[in-house]
Design a protein around this motif. Sequence first.
Motif, PDB file in Angstrom:
ATOM      1  N   ASN A  38      48.230  49.290  82.590  1.00 50.69           N
ATOM      2  CA  ASN A  38      49.564  49.626  82.119  1.00 50.69           C
ATOM      3  C   ASN A  38      49.814  49.002  80.747  1.00 50.69           C
ATOM      4  OD1 ASN A  38      52.312  50.234  81.873  1.00 50.69           O
ATOM      5  ND2 ASN A  38      52.919  48.445  83.104  1.00 50.69           N
ATOM      6  N   SER A  39      50.125  49.837  79.761  1.00 52.85           N
ATOM      7  CA  SER A  39      50.437  49.329  78.419  1.00 52.85           C
ATOM      8  C   SER A  39      51.841  48.742  78.350  1.00 52.85           C
ATOM      9  CB  SER A  39      50.326  50.465  77.403  1.00 52.85           C
ATOM     10  OG  SER A  39      51.392  51.398  77.583  1.00 52.85           O
ATOM     11  N   GLY A  40      52.686  49.102  79.329  1.00 47.50           N
ATOM     12  CA  GLY A  40      54.083  48.695  79.304  1.00 47.50           C
ATOM     13  C   GLY A  40      54.989  49.736  78.689  1.00 47.50           C
ATOM     14  N   LEU A  41      54.420  50.699  77.959  1.00 45.32           N
ATOM     15  CA  LEU A  41      55.226  51.732  77.318  1.00 45.32           C
ATOM     16  C   LEU A  41      55.571  52.820  78.324  1.00 45.32           C
ATOM     17  CD1 LEU A  41      53.715  50.243  74.963  1.00 45.32           C
ATOM     18  CD2 LEU A  41      53.884  52.389  73.700  1.00 45.32           C
ATOM     19  N   ASP A  50      42.648  55.701  72.618  1.00 45.18           N
ATOM     20  CA  ASP A  50      42.275  54.542  71.799  1.00 45.18           C
ATOM     21  C   ASP A  50      42.993  53.311  72.327  1.00 45.18           C
ATOM     22  OD1 ASP A  50      41.590  52.672  69.922  1.00 45.18           O
ATOM     23  OD2 ASP A  50      42.517  53.693  68.214  1.00 45.18           O
ATOM     24  N   ALA A  51      42.266  52.456  73.026  1.00 38.07           N
ATOM     25  CA  ALA A  51      42.884  51.270  73.613  1.00 38.07           C
ATOM     26  C   ALA A  51      43.455  50.340  72.543  1.00 38.07           C
ATOM     27  CB  ALA A  51      41.860  50.514  74.466  1.00 38.07           C
ATOM     28  N   ASN A  52      42.913  50.382  71.318  1.00 34.29           N
ATOM     29  CA  ASN A  52      43.438  49.538  70.240  1.00 34.29           C
ATOM     30  C   ASN A  52      44.876  49.892  69.880  1.00 34.29           C
ATOM     31  OD1 ASN A  52      41.072  48.017  69.834  1.00 34.29           O
ATOM     32  ND2 ASN A  52      40.185  49.632  68.570  1.00 34.29           N
ATOM     33  N   GLU A  53      45.265  51.126  70.189  1.00 36.15           N
ATOM     34  CA  GLU A  53      46.615  51.589  69.872  1.00 36.15           C
ATOM     35  C   GLU A  53      47.674  50.770  70.607  1.00 36.15           C
ATOM     36  OE1 GLU A  53      48.969  55.895  69.766  1.00 36.15           O
ATOM     37  OE2 GLU A  53      47.244  55.616  71.093  1.00 36.15           O
ATOM     38  N   VAL A  54      47.335  50.239  71.756  1.00 34.87           N
ATOM     39  CA  VAL A  54      48.329  49.527  72.554  1.00 34.87           C
ATOM     40  C   VAL A  54      48.015  48.039  72.647  1.00 34.87           C
ATOM     41  CG1 VAL A  54      49.027  51.552  73.879  1.00 34.87           C
ATOM     42  CG2 VAL A  54      47.108  50.161  74.685  1.00 34.87           C
ATOM     43  N   ILE A 112      60.418  53.523  75.746  1.00 34.33           N
ATOM     44  CA  ILE A 112      60.443  52.054  75.808  1.00 34.33           C
ATOM     45  C   ILE A 112      59.174  51.532  75.152  1.00 34.33           C
ATOM     46  CG2 ILE A 112      60.545  50.040  77.313  1.00 34.33           C
ATOM     47  CD1 ILE A 112      61.900  51.933  79.403  1.00 34.33           C
ATOM     48  N   LEU A 113      59.360  50.744  74.094  1.00 35.31           N
ATOM     49  CA  LEU A 113      58.258  50.258  73.276  1.00 35.31           C
ATOM     50  C   LEU A 113      58.359  48.747  73.136  1.00 35.31           C
ATOM     51  CD1 LEU A 113      58.812  52.960  70.514  1.00 35.31           C
ATOM     52  CD2 LEU A 113      57.034  53.054  72.274  1.00 35.31           C
ATOM     53  N   TYR A 114      57.325  48.142  72.561  1.00 39.14           N
ATOM     54  CA  TYR A 114      57.278  46.687  72.394  1.00 39.14           C
ATOM     55  C   TYR A 114      57.055  46.335  70.928  1.00 39.14           C
ATOM     56  CZ  TYR A 114      57.039  46.416  77.463  1.00 39.14           C
ATOM     57  OH  TYR A 114      57.341  46.511  78.802  1.00 39.14           O
ATOM     58  N   GLY A 115      57.855  45.416  70.428  1.00 38.38           N
ATOM     59  CA  GLY A 115      57.769  45.045  69.024  1.00 38.38           C
ATOM     60  C   GLY A 115      56.463  44.411  68.630  1.00 38.38           C
ATOM     61  N   ASP A 116      55.732  43.841  69.593  1.00 39.81           N
ATOM     62  CA  ASP A 116      54.444  43.222  69.291  1.00 39.81           C
ATOM     63  C   ASP A 116      53.270  44.141  69.625  1.00 39.81           C
ATOM     64  OD1 ASP A 116      54.569  43.136  72.032  1.00 39.81           O
ATOM     65  OD2 ASP A 116      54.332  40.967  72.221  1.00 39.81           O
ATOM     66  N   VAL A 117      53.563  45.433  69.812  1.00 41.46           N
ATOM     67  CA  VAL A 117      52.528  46.463  69.978  1.00 41.46           C
ATOM     68  C   VAL A 117      52.775  47.485  68.867  1.00 41.46           C
ATOM     69  CG1 VAL A 117      51.482  48.141  71.557  1.00 41.46           C
ATOM     70  CG2 VAL A 117      52.514  46.050  72.467  1.00 41.46           C
ATOM     71  N   PRO A 118      52.306  47.193  67.640  1.00 46.03           N
ATOM     72  CA  PRO A 118      52.790  47.917  66.469  1.00 46.03           C
ATOM     73  C   PRO A 118      52.084  49.214  66.125  1.00 46.03           C
ATOM     74  CG  PRO A 118      51.373  46.122  65.769  1.00 46.03           C
ATOM     75  CD  PRO A 118      51.496  46.016  67.267  1.00 46.03           C
ATOM     76  N   PHE A 119      50.927  49.498  66.738  1.00 45.09           N
ATOM     77  CA  PHE A 119      50.098  50.595  66.259  1.00 45.09           C
ATOM     78  C   PHE A 119      50.212  51.872  67.072  1.00 45.09           C
ATOM     79  CE2 PHE A 119      47.106  47.098  64.575  1.00 45.09           C
ATOM     80  CZ  PHE A 119      47.836  47.018  63.396  1.00 45.09           C
ATOM     81  N   VAL A 120      51.236  51.990  67.889  1.00 48.33           N
ATOM     82  CA  VAL A 120      51.399  53.211  68.693  1.00 48.33           C
ATOM     83  C   VAL A 120      51.699  54.382  67.764  1.00 48.33           C
ATOM     84  CG1 VAL A 120      52.579  54.271  70.628  1.00 48.33           C
ATOM     85  CG2 VAL A 120      52.328  51.793  70.545  1.00 48.33           C
TER      86      VAL A 120
END
Length: 451
Positions: A171-174, A221-225, A99-107
Motif C-alpha cells: 500500500n502506497s497510502g495514496l 514504477d515503484a520509485n514513483e511512490v 489523498i496524497l502525501y507531501g513526502d511522496v513527491p514524484f507521483v
Amino acid sequence: MRDFAAIILAAGQGTRMKSSLHKVLHPIGGRAMLHHLMASVDELGPQHTVVVVGSGREQIEGAVSGRAVTALQEPQLGTGHAVQQAQASLAGFSGDVLILYGDVPFVRASTMRKMLDRLHADDAPAIVVLGFEPKDTLQYGRVIAGADGTIEKMVEHKDASESERACRLCNSGLMAARADDLFDLLGRVGNDNAAGEYYLVDVVNVARADGRKSAVVITDDANEVAGINSRAELARAEAQWQDFKREEAMANGASLRAPETVFFSWDTELGRDVTVEPSVVFGPGVKVADRATIRGFSHLEGAIVGEGCEVGPFARLRPGAVMERGAKVGNFVEMKKAVLGEGAKANHLTYLGDAEVGAGANIGAGTITCNYDGYFKYKTVIGPRAFIGSNSALIAPVRIGADAIVAAGSAVSRDVADGELRMVRAEQLVKPGWADRFHDTMKKKKAEKKA
C-alpha cells in the motif's frame, strides 16, 4: 476531468530529517518536494487543494499561500484522523478526492488520473488504492487483492499475519474516493490496533463490511511512490530525479559530455544542440538557447544564455545575467544582473555586475564594474564595440560610449564619450640603476647577518 479535490498530508514532524526546515519543504532539484507534488496535482486542475499540517505549520502555510488552504491536525492520531481534518475545508463539495502525501513527491499526474478513472469504472468501487510492488516489502502495509484487482483486505505490516506479509503488493497510502463516501467511512473507523491510531487504510475494510468493493491500481514504477523521511532518502531521491532530467535533456537534443556530473534544477531549459561539458551546475531559473556551449565547472543560476553563446570553463552566471546571441564569457568570469550584448565577450577574470554591455564590445582580462559603495548599487553602461583594456575598474554609475577605448589599468569614474580614448594612470616614475643598488645593499646585509 470530473471535479476533484486533493488532500495532501503533511502533518508529520519529520524527526528523522533532523532539521529546522519542515520535511516536505526540503528541495529536490531546487524545488520543495511538496511543490513537486502540487505541480503534478495542478496539471489536472483541482477544484480544491487542502494541505493537512501539524508541526511546523507556519512554514507550510507560507509555502502554499495562494495555492492551497491548510487544515490543522492537533493532536496527531493517525492518517485517517489527518484526512478527517480536511472535511471542514471541503464542506459542500461532492466530487472526487485524492489523498496524497507531501513526502511522496514524484507521483505523476497520469497516475492520479488513472486512480480517478478507476473510481468511476462500471463496478464503482468505494475506494481506489494505489499499490506498488517493491523489491523489498520492508514495513509496508499490504493490499490483499483478487485477480480482478478487487481488494479483499488492507492491513498494516505490524498487524499482518505471516501469510499476509508474504504478499508482495504493498500500500502506497495514496487513495481516491468520492467525498461523501470518504468522510462517511472515516467516521466509522476505529483505533483498535497496535498503535491506537485511526488508520486511513481501514476505510477499505469498513466499506467491505458494508458489502461494497474497493479496487487497487498498481503503478508500474515503484520509485514513483517512494517516501522521503531522512537525509539519505532525500539524497537518493535527488539522484533519481537528476537521472531522469539528464535523460530528458538528451532526449530533447542536448549533448551532455559526462551526464552523471551535470546537475539540473526543476525549471532548467536547454535548447537543441546545446553542449554541456562535465561538472556543470544549473541552479533555478536558467534558460539556454540552441547551439550554446556550457564549458566545464560552470555554475549558472537565474540566467538566460542566448543562441550560440559560450560560457566558461569556470564561469559563474548569477541571477539577472543575460547573454545575447553569440556572446562569450570565459574562465573565471562572473556576471550578476548584467546584459552582455550580441557578440560581446569577456574572456578572462572579469566581474560584470549591474551592467549593460553593448553588441560587439570587448571586456579585457581583470576588468570589474565597481557597482557597490557599501550602501547602494549603481549601473555601468558600455556602448557597442567599446574596448575595455585589461585590469580596468569602471566605477559606477558610469557610461562608456560606443567605439570608445579604455586603456589598460584605468580606473574610470567619469563618463567616456563615443569614440574617445580614456587613460587613467598615475605618471610613471623612472629611477635608472635604483634596483641594482637596492639588490646590492640587501645582499650585503644578508651576508653580514649570516656571518
